[in-house]
Scaffold this motif. Sequence first.
Motif, mmCIF file in Angstrom:
data_model
loop_
_atom_site.group_PDB
_atom_site.id
_atom_site.type_symbol
_atom_site.label_atom_id
_atom_site.label_comp_id
_atom_site.label_asym_id
_atom_site.label_seq_id
_atom_site.Cartn_x
_atom_site.Cartn_y
_atom_site.Cartn_z
ATOM 1 N N ARG A 57 0.816 -1.116 -0.017
ATOM 2 C CA ARG A 57 -0.118 -0.098 -0.054
ATOM 3 C C ARG A 57 1.034 1.162 0.078
ATOM 4 N NH1 ARG A 57 -3.137 -0.600 4.710
ATOM 5 N NH2 ARG A 57 -4.395 -1.972 3.543
ATOM 6 N N TYR A 58 0.905 1.981 -1.048
ATOM 7 C CA TYR A 58 1.756 3.358 -1.120
ATOM 8 C C TYR A 58 0.965 4.303 -0.604
ATOM 9 C CZ TYR A 58 3.929 -0.053 -4.549
ATOM 10 O OH TYR A 58 4.659 -0.894 -5.041
ATOM 11 N N LEU A 59 1.584 4.905 0.396
ATOM 12 C CA LEU A 59 0.785 6.087 1.010
ATOM 13 C C LEU A 59 1.251 7.496 0.610
ATOM 14 C CD1 LEU A 59 0.926 4.321 4.576
ATOM 15 C CD2 LEU A 59 -1.096 4.576 2.873
ATOM 16 N N ARG A 60 2.492 7.766 0.006
ATOM 17 C CA ARG A 60 2.855 8.689 -0.314
ATOM 18 C C ARG A 60 4.132 8.346 -1.267
ATOM 19 N NH1 ARG A 60 7.434 10.876 2.883
ATOM 20 N NH2 ARG A 60 7.024 12.956 2.230
ATOM 21 N N PRO A 61 4.693 9.590 -2.292
ATOM 22 C CA PRO A 61 5.601 9.210 -3.116
ATOM 23 C C PRO A 61 6.879 9.524 -2.320
ATOM 24 C CG PRO A 61 4.504 11.223 -3.791
ATOM 25 C CD PRO A 61 3.558 10.537 -2.670
ATOM 26 N N HIS A 86 5.419 -8.152 7.697
ATOM 27 C CA HIS A 86 4.946 -6.956 7.478
ATOM 28 C C HIS A 86 6.145 -6.001 7.704
ATOM 29 C CE1 HIS A 86 0.766 -8.678 7.883
ATOM 30 N NE2 HIS A 86 1.193 -9.436 8.675
ATOM 31 N N TYR A 87 5.756 -4.790 6.840
ATOM 32 C CA TYR A 87 6.643 -3.890 6.789
ATOM 33 C C TYR A 87 5.995 -2.522 6.939
ATOM 34 C CZ TYR A 87 8.440 -7.846 3.877
ATOM 35 O OH TYR A 87 8.769 -9.085 3.344
ATOM 36 N N GLU A 88 6.839 -1.296 7.370
ATOM 37 C CA GLU A 88 6.493 -0.162 7.224
ATOM 38 C C GLU A 88 7.836 0.469 6.560
ATOM 39 O OE1 GLU A 88 2.720 0.879 10.177
ATOM 40 O OE2 GLU A 88 4.766 1.690 10.816
ATOM 41 N N VAL A 89 7.694 1.119 5.510
ATOM 42 C CA VAL A 89 8.724 1.986 4.849
ATOM 43 C C VAL A 89 8.470 3.419 5.507
ATOM 44 C CG1 VAL A 89 10.074 2.684 2.793
ATOM 45 C CG2 VAL A 89 8.703 0.463 2.779
ATOM 46 N N LEU A 90 9.661 3.764 5.993
ATOM 47 C CA LEU A 90 9.578 5.066 6.655
ATOM 48 C C LEU A 90 10.535 6.168 5.876
ATOM 49 C CD1 LEU A 90 9.062 3.149 9.200
ATOM 50 C CD2 LEU A 90 8.319 5.483 10.115
ATOM 51 N N ASP A 91 10.109 7.234 5.336
ATOM 52 C CA ASP A 91 10.956 8.529 4.452
ATOM 53 C C ASP A 91 11.036 9.606 5.483
ATOM 54 O OD1 ASP A 91 12.251 9.923 2.896
ATOM 55 O OD2 ASP A 91 10.602 10.355 1.763
ATOM 56 N N HIS A 92 12.211 9.648 6.189
ATOM 57 C CA HIS A 92 12.197 10.695 7.161
ATOM 58 C C HIS A 92 11.314 10.744 8.158
ATOM 59 C CE1 HIS A 92 14.652 12.673 3.797
ATOM 60 N NE2 HIS A 92 15.621 12.490 4.930
ATOM 61 N N VAL A 95 5.746 7.311 7.580
ATOM 62 C CA VAL A 95 5.360 6.176 6.790
ATOM 63 C C VAL A 95 4.871 6.346 5.367
ATOM 64 C CG1 VAL A 95 3.928 4.107 6.578
ATOM 65 C CG2 VAL A 95 4.545 5.099 8.722
ATOM 66 N N ALA A 96 5.727 5.760 4.375
ATOM 67 C CA ALA A 96 5.476 6.112 2.821
ATOM 68 C C ALA A 96 4.724 4.974 2.435
ATOM 69 C CB ALA A 96 6.669 6.296 2.148
ATOM 70 N N ALA A 97 4.959 3.681 2.883
ATOM 71 C CA ALA A 97 4.453 2.528 2.107
ATOM 72 C C ALA A 97 4.053 1.523 3.402
ATOM 73 C CB ALA A 97 5.212 1.911 1.372
ATOM 74 N N GLN A 98 3.244 0.623 3.379
ATOM 75 C CA GLN A 98 2.960 -0.532 4.234
ATOM 76 C C GLN A 98 2.862 -1.558 3.619
ATOM 77 O OE1 GLN A 98 -0.684 0.797 6.109
ATOM 78 N NE2 GLN A 98 0.402 1.381 7.857
ATOM 79 N N ALA A 99 3.378 -3.025 3.830
ATOM 80 C CA ALA A 99 3.204 -4.107 3.129
ATOM 81 C C ALA A 99 3.209 -5.270 3.802
ATOM 82 C CB ALA A 99 4.680 -4.090 2.105
ATOM 83 N N SER A 100 2.978 -6.229 3.109
ATOM 84 C CA SER A 100 3.212 -7.636 3.557
ATOM 85 C C SER A 100 3.555 -8.893 2.567
ATOM 86 C CB SER A 100 1.677 -8.310 4.326
ATOM 87 O OG SER A 100 0.646 -8.203 3.108
ATOM 88 N N THR A 101 4.035 -9.913 3.102
ATOM 89 C CA THR A 101 4.887 -10.966 2.152
ATOM 90 C C THR A 101 4.300 -12.128 2.941
ATOM 91 O OG1 THR A 101 6.647 -9.565 1.665
ATOM 92 C CG2 THR A 101 6.586 -12.184 1.394
ATOM 93 N N GLY A 134 -0.307 -2.102 8.741
ATOM 94 C CA GLY A 134 0.128 -2.652 7.230
ATOM 95 C C GLY A 134 -0.956 -3.569 6.660
ATOM 96 N N PRO A 135 -1.048 -3.880 5.399
ATOM 97 C CA PRO A 135 -1.928 -4.499 4.720
ATOM 98 C C PRO A 135 -2.172 -6.114 5.238
ATOM 99 C CG PRO A 135 -0.286 -3.697 3.218
ATOM 100 C CD PRO A 135 0.287 -3.591 4.383
#
Length: 138
Positions: A57-61, A86-92, A95-101, A134-135
């Motif tokens: 899930r892309y939350l912000r570019p 599960h993941y959270e991708v943080l930019d500064h 949260v820019a994206a949440q994901a799961s595998t 996360g998703p």
Amino acid sequence: MSRFVHDVHMRWSDMDAYRHVNNTAYLTYLEQARVAMFFHRFESFSSGTVISRHEIRYLRPVVYHPDPLRIEVWVDRIRGASFDVHYEVLDHGVVAAQASTQCVTVDFAADRPRRLTDEERDVLRGFADDLPSGPGTG
């Protein structure tokens, strides 16, 4: 247990024509964090794992900069032969994206899924996190 944290550096080539990090680059970022998490405590699962599903899930570019992205990683839904990462991708710090595998443990010699060992379950439980995010969670 707190989340596993891994910093991932973006590459200039991760940018696309719209001047933000392309969605395909995120799979590489997630893979780097997931592999780092498992090698942090355990060299490998006895016969290996394969990926059966990704969801992002892309939350912000995100626009390229030299600072690393912070990837927070945790595990849940540990089943007989699979588990979710599960993941959270943080930019500064945002949260820019949440994901799961979904990962499936496999016996490559038999070419079929295999049950998680007790040792593997213990390792996975060590990466559990009680924060819903996360998703596919909640």
